[in-house]
Design a protein around this motif. Structure first.
Motif, PDB file in Angstrom:
ATOM      1  N   GLY A 101      46.923 -20.770  42.791  1.00 23.90           N
ATOM      2  CA  GLY A 101      46.069 -19.829  43.507  1.00 23.90           C
ATOM      3  C   GLY A 101      45.067 -20.531  44.406  1.00 23.90           C
ATOM      4  O   GLY A 101      45.318 -21.662  44.873  1.00 23.90           O
ATOM      5  N   SER A 102      43.948 -19.880  44.648  1.00 28.16           N
ATOM      6  CA  SER A 102      42.923 -20.426  45.536  1.00 28.16           C
ATOM      7  C   SER A 102      42.545 -21.838  45.100  1.00 28.16           C
ATOM      8  O   SER A 102      42.229 -22.074  43.928  1.00 28.16           O
ATOM      9  CB  SER A 102      41.679 -19.538  45.489  1.00 28.16           C
ATOM     10  OG  SER A 102      41.989 -18.278  46.005  1.00 28.16           O
TER      11      SER A 102
ATOM     12  N   ARG B  17      50.425 -19.790  46.201  1.00 29.02           N
ATOM     13  CA  ARG B  17      50.488 -18.327  46.391  1.00 29.02           C
ATOM     14  C   ARG B  17      50.037 -17.874  47.773  1.00 29.02           C
ATOM     15  O   ARG B  17      50.596 -16.940  48.353  1.00 29.02           O
ATOM     16  CB  ARG B  17      49.593 -17.684  45.322  1.00 29.02           C
ATOM     17  CG  ARG B  17      49.522 -16.196  45.379  1.00 29.02           C
ATOM     18  CD  ARG B  17      48.525 -15.659  44.370  1.00 29.02           C
ATOM     19  NE  ARG B  17      48.989 -15.784  43.000  1.00 29.02           N
ATOM     20  CZ  ARG B  17      48.332 -16.420  42.027  1.00 29.02           C
ATOM     21  NH1 ARG B  17      47.184 -17.017  42.262  1.00 29.02           N
ATOM     22  NH2 ARG B  17      48.820 -16.455  40.807  1.00 29.02           N
ATOM     23  N   HIS B  18      49.015 -18.535  48.299  1.00 24.85           N
ATOM     24  CA  HIS B  18      48.493 -18.149  49.614  1.00 24.85           C
ATOM     25  C   HIS B  18      49.066 -19.016  50.734  1.00 24.85           C
ATOM     26  O   HIS B  18      48.625 -18.911  51.874  1.00 24.85           O
ATOM     27  CB  HIS B  18      46.958 -18.252  49.633  1.00 24.85           C
ATOM     28  CG  HIS B  18      46.296 -17.395  48.593  1.00 24.85           C
ATOM     29  ND1 HIS B  18      45.950 -16.086  48.810  1.00 24.85           N
ATOM     30  CD2 HIS B  18      45.943 -17.664  47.314  1.00 24.85           C
ATOM     31  CE1 HIS B  18      45.389 -15.579  47.709  1.00 24.85           C
ATOM     32  NE2 HIS B  18      45.379 -16.519  46.786  1.00 24.85           N
TER      33      HIS B  18
ATOM     34  N   PRO C 269      45.448 -11.755  49.902  1.00 27.32           N
ATOM     35  CA  PRO C 269      46.068 -11.177  48.695  1.00 27.32           C
ATOM     36  C   PRO C 269      46.985  -9.998  49.016  1.00 27.32           C
ATOM     37  O   PRO C 269      48.069  -9.873  48.454  1.00 27.32           O
ATOM     38  CB  PRO C 269      44.862 -10.738  47.860  1.00 27.32           C
ATOM     39  CG  PRO C 269      43.734 -11.576  48.328  1.00 27.32           C
ATOM     40  CD  PRO C 269      43.993 -11.901  49.772  1.00 27.32           C
TER      41      PRO C 269
ATOM     42  N   SER D  10      44.893 -18.866  38.667  1.00 27.63           N
ATOM     43  CA  SER D  10      44.101 -18.012  39.552  1.00 27.63           C
ATOM     44  C   SER D  10      42.612 -18.205  39.359  1.00 27.63           C
ATOM     45  O   SER D  10      42.144 -18.437  38.240  1.00 27.63           O
ATOM     46  CB  SER D  10      44.382 -16.538  39.242  1.00 27.63           C
ATOM     47  OG  SER D  10      45.718 -16.247  39.459  1.00 27.63           O
ATOM     48  N   ALA D  11      41.887 -18.030  40.447  1.00 24.46           N
ATOM     49  CA  ALA D  11      40.423 -17.965  40.380  1.00 24.46           C
ATOM     50  C   ALA D  11      40.033 -16.510  40.119  1.00 24.46           C
ATOM     51  O   ALA D  11      40.611 -15.599  40.713  1.00 24.46           O
ATOM     52  CB  ALA D  11      39.825 -18.423  41.702  1.00 24.46           C
TER      53      ALA D  11
ATOM     54  N   PHE E 185      35.034  -8.441  48.217  1.00 24.06           N
ATOM     55  CA  PHE E 185      34.693  -8.421  46.801  1.00 24.06           C
ATOM     56  C   PHE E 185      34.190  -7.020  46.436  1.00 24.06           C
ATOM     57  O   PHE E 185      34.008  -6.160  47.305  1.00 24.06           O
ATOM     58  CB  PHE E 185      33.630  -9.481  46.500  1.00 24.06           C
ATOM     59  CG  PHE E 185      34.137 -10.906  46.673  1.00 24.06           C
ATOM     60  CD1 PHE E 185      35.109 -11.429  45.830  1.00 24.06           C
ATOM     61  CD2 PHE E 185      33.627 -11.726  47.683  1.00 24.06           C
ATOM     62  CE1 PHE E 185      35.575 -12.726  45.989  1.00 24.06           C
ATOM     63  CE2 PHE E 185      34.084 -13.032  47.851  1.00 24.06           C
ATOM     64  CZ  PHE E 185      35.061 -13.531  47.003  1.00 24.06           C
TER      65      PHE E 185
ATOM     66  N   GLY F  26      40.223 -10.233  39.720  1.00 22.91           N
ATOM     67  CA  GLY F  26      40.827 -11.022  40.789  1.00 22.91           C
ATOM     68  C   GLY F  26      41.671 -10.102  41.657  1.00 22.91           C
ATOM     69  O   GLY F  26      41.674  -8.886  41.475  1.00 22.91           O
ATOM     70  N   MET F  27      42.405 -10.711  42.604  1.00 22.89           N
ATOM     71  CA  MET F  27      43.129  -9.894  43.590  1.00 22.89           C
ATOM     72  C   MET F  27      44.633 -10.138  43.614  1.00 22.89           C
ATOM     73  O   MET F  27      45.320  -9.566  44.462  1.00 22.89           O
ATOM     74  CB  MET F  27      42.572 -10.177  44.998  1.00 22.89           C
ATOM     75  CG  MET F  27      41.086  -9.971  45.138  1.00 22.89           C
ATOM     76  SD  MET F  27      40.504 -10.401  46.800  1.00 22.89           S
ATOM     77  CE  MET F  27      38.717 -10.360  46.562  1.00 22.89           C
ATOM     78  N   THR F  28      45.165 -10.950  42.712  1.00 25.96           N
ATOM     79  CA  THR F  28      46.556 -11.380  42.939  1.00 25.96           C
ATOM     80  C   THR F  28      47.544 -11.232  41.783  1.00 25.96           C
ATOM     81  O   THR F  28      48.753 -11.351  42.024  1.00 25.96           O
ATOM     82  CB  THR F  28      46.588 -12.872  43.330  1.00 25.96           C
ATOM     83  OG1 THR F  28      46.031 -13.611  42.242  1.00 25.96           O
ATOM     84  CG2 THR F  28      45.825 -13.147  44.600  1.00 25.96           C
TER      85      THR F  28
ATOM     86  N   VAL G 298      32.845 -19.622  44.977  1.00 24.39           N
ATOM     87  CA  VAL G 298      34.166 -19.770  44.356  1.00 24.39           C
ATOM     88  C   VAL G 298      34.693 -21.181  44.603  1.00 24.39           C
ATOM     89  O   VAL G 298      35.139 -21.865  43.675  1.00 24.39           O
ATOM     90  CB  VAL G 298      35.157 -18.714  44.910  1.00 24.39           C
ATOM     91  CG1 VAL G 298      36.583 -18.991  44.452  1.00 24.39           C
ATOM     92  CG2 VAL G 298      34.734 -17.303  44.500  1.00 24.39           C
TER      93      VAL G 298
HETATM   94  C1  LIG Z   1      38.667 -17.373  47.333  1.00 21.37           C
HETATM   95  S1  LIG Z   1      37.950 -16.042  46.465  1.00 21.37           S
HETATM   96  C2  LIG Z   1      39.080 -14.703  46.328  1.00 21.37           C
HETATM   97  C3  LIG Z   1      40.530 -15.076  46.143  1.00 21.37           C
HETATM   98  O1  LIG Z   1      40.633 -16.014  45.071  1.00 21.37           O
HETATM   99  C4  LIG Z   1      41.543 -15.497  44.112  1.00 21.37           C
HETATM  100  O2  LIG Z   1      42.845 -15.921  44.496  1.00 21.37           O
HETATM  101  P1  LIG Z   1      43.937 -16.467  43.452  1.00 21.37           P
HETATM  102  O3  LIG Z   1      44.126 -15.374  42.438  1.00 21.37           O
HETATM  103  O4  LIG Z   1      45.168 -16.707  44.253  1.00 21.37           O
HETATM  104  O5  LIG Z   1      43.376 -17.730  42.842  1.00 21.37           O
HETATM  105  C5  LIG Z   1      41.365 -14.001  44.238  1.00 21.37           C
HETATM  106  O6  LIG Z   1      42.410 -13.278  43.609  1.00 21.37           O
HETATM  107  C6  LIG Z   1      41.300 -13.831  45.713  1.00 21.37           C
HETATM  108  O7  LIG Z   1      42.572 -13.824  46.300  1.00 21.37           O
END
Ligand SMILES: CSC[C@H]1O[C@H](OP(=O)(O)O)[C@H](O)[C@@H]1O
Ligand SMILES: Nc1ncnc2[nH]cnc12
Length: 293
Positions: free
Chosen positions: A11-12, A54-55, A63, A87-88, A166, A184-186, A225
């Protein structure tokens, strides 16, 4: 039964895995579109791994725009049996403090702008996501995490929001009142799709902030973050490295049934299934669709 091949979704802040040997970044085609990036094939601790940021490398994809179906389909096509998702997240209760790792066991999916299933008209399927994560992966993570000095907690609900903004304070308080642990968002629809693809899935949610509810902490921001992520990323890589030999040693399908989730899931009668839809499902559901009965 195939040898375990471990998919790692970063993730992030996690766009590569250090220490891989026999590394090859390879484009994997999926009938669901383009995965977030090339997949990174390699070996770590003697185990076959496939890493996917993921990104995308450089964090190109938001996301909402992530093609979760293509990601999971591409991992399945690459022989992945188990996914560790990193994931964060924000902590929604005092005990989920920044720096803590949570092996989440439930999700509340409040996303609304994503493709959420491989199934649909032409081949309707319904899998159970009552217990959306794999206990065998969770056990392995809990076996090694504390020994690495990681503050790691087992269980807790991950609230999945659409983003990219957020939460408001009122939303954060609502999710807290629901007893959610982290936000979180993912992780959805990622976890649901992994279940449909009969891949064991565990989420390591790494807390970077207290969202916007905590009086003693600033409201979450990207700067916050990223700062906390720097510390988390090294611990995450150590966790992955240490858990892999356990996962590589797993024999047979998991006892929780993740790898047979489609056994009785498909509703559409064979004679009215749409060949085009079936063709796309070749990797995800080939085990059950290609069976002569
Ligand atoms: C960079 S803060 C928000 C972003 O971080 C998390 O991503 P991930 O789950 O891929 O680590 C959160 O879900 C948001 O996409
Ligand atoms: N507070 C938060 N809300 C949503 N996603 C996050 N990722 C990291 N912290 C987050």
């Amino acid at each position: 039964m195939a040898r375990p091949r471990i998919g790692i979704i970063g993730g992030s802040g996690l766009y590569q895995i250090d220490g891989l040997t026999d590394v090859e970044w390879r484009r994997v085609e999926s009938p669901y579109g383009a995965p977030s990036d090339e997949l990174c094939f390699g070996r770590l601790e003697g185990v076959d791994v496939v890493f996917l940021p993921r990104h995308g490398r450089g964090h190109r994809i938001s996301p909402t725009e992530i093609n979760y179906r293509a990601n999971i389909d591409a991992l399945k096509r690459s022989g992945v049996t188990d996914i560790l998702s990193l994931s964060a997240v924000g902590g929604l209760q005092e005990r989920y403090a920044p720096g803590t790792f949570v092996i989440v066991d439930q999700f509340i999916d409040r996303t609304f702008a994503r493709e959420k299933s491989f199934f649909g008209t032409g081949c309707v399927g319904h899998v159970s996501v009552a217990r959306p994560v794999c206990p065998r992966l969770g056990d392995a993570l809990m076996e090694v995490g504390p020994g690495l000095g990681i503050d790691i907690l087992r269980g807790g609900t991950y609230m999945v929001m659409e983003g990219p903004q957020f939460s408001t304070f009122a939303e954060s308080e609502l999710y807290r009142s629901w007893g959610c642990a982290v936000i979180g968002m993912t992780n959805m629809p990622e976890a649901k799709l992994a279940r449909e693809a009969e891949i064991c899935y565990a989420s390591v949610a790494m807390v970077t902030d207290y969202d916007c509810w905590h009086q003693g902490h600033d409201d979450v921001s990207v700067e916050m973050v990223v700062r906390v992520l720097m510390g988390n990323a090294e611990k995450a890589k150590a966790l992955v490295k240490s858990v892999l030999p356990h996962l590589g040693g797993h024999e047979g399908p998991c006892h929780a049934g993740c790898q047979t989730a489609l056994e009785h899931a498909i509703m559409t009668a064979p004679e009215v299934r749409d060949p085009a839809v079936l063709a796309r499902l070749d990797a995800v559901a080939g085990r059950v669709l290609n069976r002569r009965s």
